[in-house]
Design a protein around this motif. Sequence first.
Motif, PDB file in Angstrom:
ATOM      1  N   PRO A   1      36.991  41.943  33.670  1.00 55.98           N
ATOM      2  CA  PRO A   1      37.083  42.933  34.742  1.00 55.98           C
ATOM      3  C   PRO A   1      38.115  44.018  34.470  1.00 55.98           C
ATOM      4  CG  PRO A   1      36.932  40.732  35.666  1.00 55.98           C
ATOM      5  CD  PRO A   1      37.124  40.559  34.196  1.00 55.98           C
ATOM      6  N   LEU A   2      39.277  43.648  33.889  1.00 55.38           N
ATOM      7  CA  LEU A   2      40.297  44.653  33.589  1.00 55.38           C
ATOM      8  C   LEU A   2      39.819  45.596  32.495  1.00 55.38           C
ATOM      9  CD1 LEU A   2      43.113  45.753  34.119  1.00 55.38           C
ATOM     10  CD2 LEU A   2      44.009  44.083  32.469  1.00 55.38           C
ATOM     11  N   LEU A   3      39.142  45.063  31.481  1.00 51.47           N
ATOM     12  CA  LEU A   3      38.589  45.916  30.428  1.00 51.47           C
ATOM     13  C   LEU A   3      37.569  46.894  31.002  1.00 51.47           C
ATOM     14  CD1 LEU A   3      38.081  43.312  27.540  1.00 51.47           C
ATOM     15  CD2 LEU A   3      39.829  45.099  27.684  1.00 51.47           C
ATOM     16  N   ALA A   4      36.769  46.430  31.943  1.00 52.83           N
ATOM     17  CA  ALA A   4      35.791  47.319  32.581  1.00 52.83           C
ATOM     18  C   ALA A   4      36.492  48.418  33.366  1.00 52.83           C
ATOM     19  CB  ALA A   4      34.876  46.512  33.498  1.00 52.83           C
ATOM     20  N   THR A   5      37.616  48.075  34.018  1.00 55.34           N
ATOM     21  CA  THR A   5      38.373  49.094  34.749  1.00 55.34           C
ATOM     22  C   THR A   5      38.897  50.159  33.800  1.00 55.34           C
ATOM     23  OG1 THR A   5      38.983  47.573  36.529  1.00 55.34           O
ATOM     24  CG2 THR A   5      40.421  49.472  36.184  1.00 55.34           C
TER      25      THR A   5
ATOM     26  N   VAL B   1      36.922  48.287  46.464  1.00 55.61           N
ATOM     27  CA  VAL B   1      36.834  49.376  45.488  1.00 55.61           C
ATOM     28  C   VAL B   1      35.393  49.727  45.101  1.00 55.61           C
ATOM     29  CG1 VAL B   1      39.081  48.770  44.534  1.00 55.61           C
ATOM     30  CG2 VAL B   1      37.037  47.835  43.478  1.00 55.61           C
ATOM     31  N   ARG B   2      34.459  48.793  45.224  1.00 61.67           N
ATOM     32  CA  ARG B   2      33.124  49.048  44.685  1.00 61.67           C
ATOM     33  C   ARG B   2      32.439  50.213  45.409  1.00 61.67           C
ATOM     34  NH1 ARG B   2      27.677  47.485  44.931  1.00 61.67           N
ATOM     35  NH2 ARG B   2      26.750  47.189  42.860  1.00 61.67           N
ATOM     36  N   GLY B   3      32.534  50.240  46.722  1.00 60.54           N
ATOM     37  CA  GLY B   3      31.913  51.329  47.464  1.00 60.54           C
ATOM     38  C   GLY B   3      32.488  52.681  47.082  1.00 60.54           C
TER      39      GLY B   3
ATOM     40  N   ALA C   1      27.118  48.013  37.658  1.00 57.81           N
ATOM     41  CA  ALA C   1      26.893  46.780  36.902  1.00 57.81           C
ATOM     42  C   ALA C   1      28.044  45.783  36.994  1.00 57.81           C
ATOM     43  CB  ALA C   1      26.639  47.131  35.431  1.00 57.81           C
ATOM     44  N   ASP C   2      29.236  46.216  37.364  1.00 59.33           N
ATOM     45  CA  ASP C   2      30.404  45.328  37.392  1.00 59.33           C
ATOM     46  C   ASP C   2      30.417  44.504  38.680  1.00 59.33           C
ATOM     47  OD1 ASP C   2      32.812  44.055  37.193  1.00 59.33           O
ATOM     48  OD2 ASP C   2      34.007  45.854  36.852  1.00 59.33           O
ATOM     49  N   ARG C   3      29.927  43.275  38.606  1.00 60.92           N
ATOM     50  CA  ARG C   3      29.817  42.415  39.785  1.00 60.92           C
ATOM     51  C   ARG C   3      31.180  41.888  40.242  1.00 60.92           C
ATOM     52  NH1 ARG C   3      24.744  40.781  40.920  1.00 60.92           N
ATOM     53  NH2 ARG C   3      25.523  38.892  41.941  1.00 60.92           N
ATOM     54  N   SER C   4      32.176  41.900  39.360  1.00 61.67           N
ATOM     55  CA  SER C   4      33.498  41.397  39.739  1.00 61.67           C
ATOM     56  C   SER C   4      34.151  42.256  40.817  1.00 61.67           C
ATOM     57  CB  SER C   4      34.413  41.340  38.513  1.00 61.67           C
ATOM     58  OG  SER C   4      34.755  42.647  38.069  1.00 61.67           O
ATOM     59  N   LEU C   5      33.704  43.494  40.966  1.00 61.92           N
ATOM     60  CA  LEU C   5      34.297  44.388  41.962  1.00 61.92           C
ATOM     61  C   LEU C   5      34.049  43.902  43.385  1.00 61.92           C
ATOM     62  CD1 LEU C   5      33.331  47.829  40.371  1.00 61.92           C
ATOM     63  CD2 LEU C   5      35.526  46.644  40.247  1.00 61.92           C
TER      64      LEU C   5
ATOM     65  N   PRO D   1      48.824  37.668  52.319  1.00 64.28           N
ATOM     66  CA  PRO D   1      49.372  36.971  51.165  1.00 64.28           C
ATOM     67  C   PRO D   1      48.989  37.672  49.881  1.00 64.28           C
ATOM     68  CG  PRO D   1      47.455  35.812  52.026  1.00 64.28           C
ATOM     69  CD  PRO D   1      47.793  36.895  53.022  1.00 64.28           C
ATOM     70  N   LEU D   2      49.651  37.305  48.813  1.00 68.46           N
ATOM     71  CA  LEU D   2      49.376  37.906  47.522  1.00 68.46           C
ATOM     72  C   LEU D   2      47.926  37.704  47.155  1.00 68.46           C
ATOM     73  CD1 LEU D   2      52.524  36.784  45.521  1.00 68.46           C
ATOM     74  CD2 LEU D   2      51.868  39.132  46.060  1.00 68.46           C
ATOM     75  N   PRO D   3      47.250  38.738  46.634  1.00 76.77           N
ATOM     76  CA  PRO D   3      45.841  38.610  46.273  1.00 76.77           C
ATOM     77  C   PRO D   3      45.661  37.740  45.042  1.00 76.77           C
ATOM     78  CG  PRO D   3      46.678  40.719  45.541  1.00 76.77           C
ATOM     79  CD  PRO D   3      47.787  40.061  46.310  1.00 76.77           C
ATOM     80  N   GLN D   4      44.490  37.104  44.957  1.00 74.95           N
ATOM     81  CA  GLN D   4      44.186  36.352  43.764  1.00 74.95           C
ATOM     82  C   GLN D   4      43.709  37.287  42.671  1.00 74.95           C
ATOM     83  OE1 GLN D   4      44.589  32.954  43.431  1.00 74.95           O
ATOM     84  NE2 GLN D   4      45.638  33.173  45.385  1.00 74.95           N
ATOM     85  N   ARG D   5      43.999  36.939  41.435  1.00 74.78           N
ATOM     86  CA  ARG D   5      43.519  37.743  40.329  1.00 74.78           C
ATOM     87  C   ARG D   5      42.002  37.755  40.342  1.00 74.78           C
ATOM     88  NH1 ARG D   5      46.421  37.171  35.611  1.00 74.78           N
ATOM     89  NH2 ARG D   5      44.564  37.873  34.518  1.00 74.78           N
ATOM     90  N   ALA D   6      41.422  38.920  40.158  1.00 73.63           N
ATOM     91  CA  ALA D   6      39.962  39.032  40.242  1.00 73.63           C
ATOM     92  C   ALA D   6      39.259  38.297  39.106  1.00 73.63           C
ATOM     93  CB  ALA D   6      39.548  40.504  40.224  1.00 73.63           C
ATOM     94  N   ASP D   7      39.982  38.035  38.017  1.00 74.55           N
ATOM     95  CA  ASP D   7      39.341  37.421  36.866  1.00 74.55           C
ATOM     96  C   ASP D   7      39.582  35.918  36.806  1.00 74.55           C
ATOM     97  OD1 ASP D   7      42.027  38.148  36.447  1.00 74.55           O
ATOM     98  OD2 ASP D   7      41.829  37.730  34.302  1.00 74.55           O
TER      99      ASP D   7
END
Length: 486
Positions: A281-285, A342-344, A458-462, A479-485
Amino acid sequence: MTEPSARIPAPQRPTDRGGFDRRLIAPMILGSILNPVNSSMLAVALIPIGRSFGAPPSQTAWLVSALYLATAVGQPVIGRLVDSYGPRLLYLTGTALVGAAGLLGMFAPNLGMLILSRVLLGFGTSAAYPASMFLLRAESDRTGLKSPSGILAALSACSQVIAVIGPTVGGLLISAGGWHLIFGVNVPLSAACLVLGAVRLPSLATLKEVSGVRPAQRTDAAGMVLFAVMLTTFMLFLMSPRAGTWYLPVLSVAAGTAFAVRELRTPEPFVDLRVLRGNAPLLATYGRQLLAYTTTYAFLYGFTQWLEEGRSLSAQTAGMLLLPMSAAAVVATVVTGRRAAVRGKLVVGALVQLAGCAALLFADAASPLWLLALIGAVAGIPQGLNGLANQNALYAQADPARMGSSAGLLRTFTYLGALAASAANAAFFRDGATTEGLHHLGWLLLAVAVAFLVASVADRSLHRIGRPQDTSDDGTDAPLPQRADR
């Protein structure tokens, strides 16, 4: 990062009762706008500078490329130094360099010295953004709360505002005292950053005590050098691809291979390729950032130069004509800034970006001013959405222990896009900013915009970023967000 401590922090930090230390906001924002100030104001100065030194657009394009090449290299390098030595030292050093570079550019006797000034500006403006992201994460660890989305939005909004009103301000400065003033404005900005940074930014020792920050133990100088060689040689070739410079891509590949081997073997690498490789996901960003800013900067510089040459407008009028772009970007950022999803944003930004690129194909020397202003307004909407969305995505996806260098890499991909845009403008405007060249540029940007749309859809992780259960209404008590990956 260590878990937030339950003990009461030092009493000299009046905001340590649990809320975000809002004294940090002013130096963070002021430092973060230094780069967009110097990026955007130059858009209306390229033609006057070219006339002053008798240089065509293909040569003045190096004023754009010099800053972005230096920034593309400097952002992750300085970001890693922030991870090692803390944000305060690097922030103060970088902003001091900005003031010195502004003086050099103001009194530059020739184009070469002006390009050198832009190189120094690139390195100097590389410190504030990774320092700010480091401080955001440190505040999260100190308070145990998610850093407020409103502050992330404020950083993005201010950069967007400056980026899009920069041409207007630059045009006014040029009309008041010539292009030299767009360099001289860095001196008071640098002084203000130095004062605010010295007074308000915490030292590394304070961050260790209050926030539990653990700095990186090594800086991996060899990895930084190899990274710089790889990137510099590649971008120099991209700026002027020809058979006579065949050795540049060869050097880039060799340095890149050595860099990869080094980073995979060293205990504390400059860029942890093992972690990065597993964080799709970070590489896609990073990829989306490259595509988004190729379009953004090609439009900003290409459209502005065409307004002055192809449409025969003055620098001041061209700058004023871009004000609707500023307004559209600001509105888009303010309206959507406090929403963590962020996806929208990315999908809407991609679709509007397609419309703006297509509109370039219909602009010509007879186009009315209202239509040109409308084209700028359409282009401003994705500028307000895409950068903010990618910044929020990075905050959710990056390893907290490498927030400074990860944020620096995001800016690196921003400026790789800017360098690609500069190369495209130099190629299509080789004989001047003509309408034909603008149309050719428009077709290229349409292709890039389509690629950005595909990458966003195409990035479903968003989908997992900014879910309702991870955010609060005011952005300060979740609370602190969880890492998306993960």
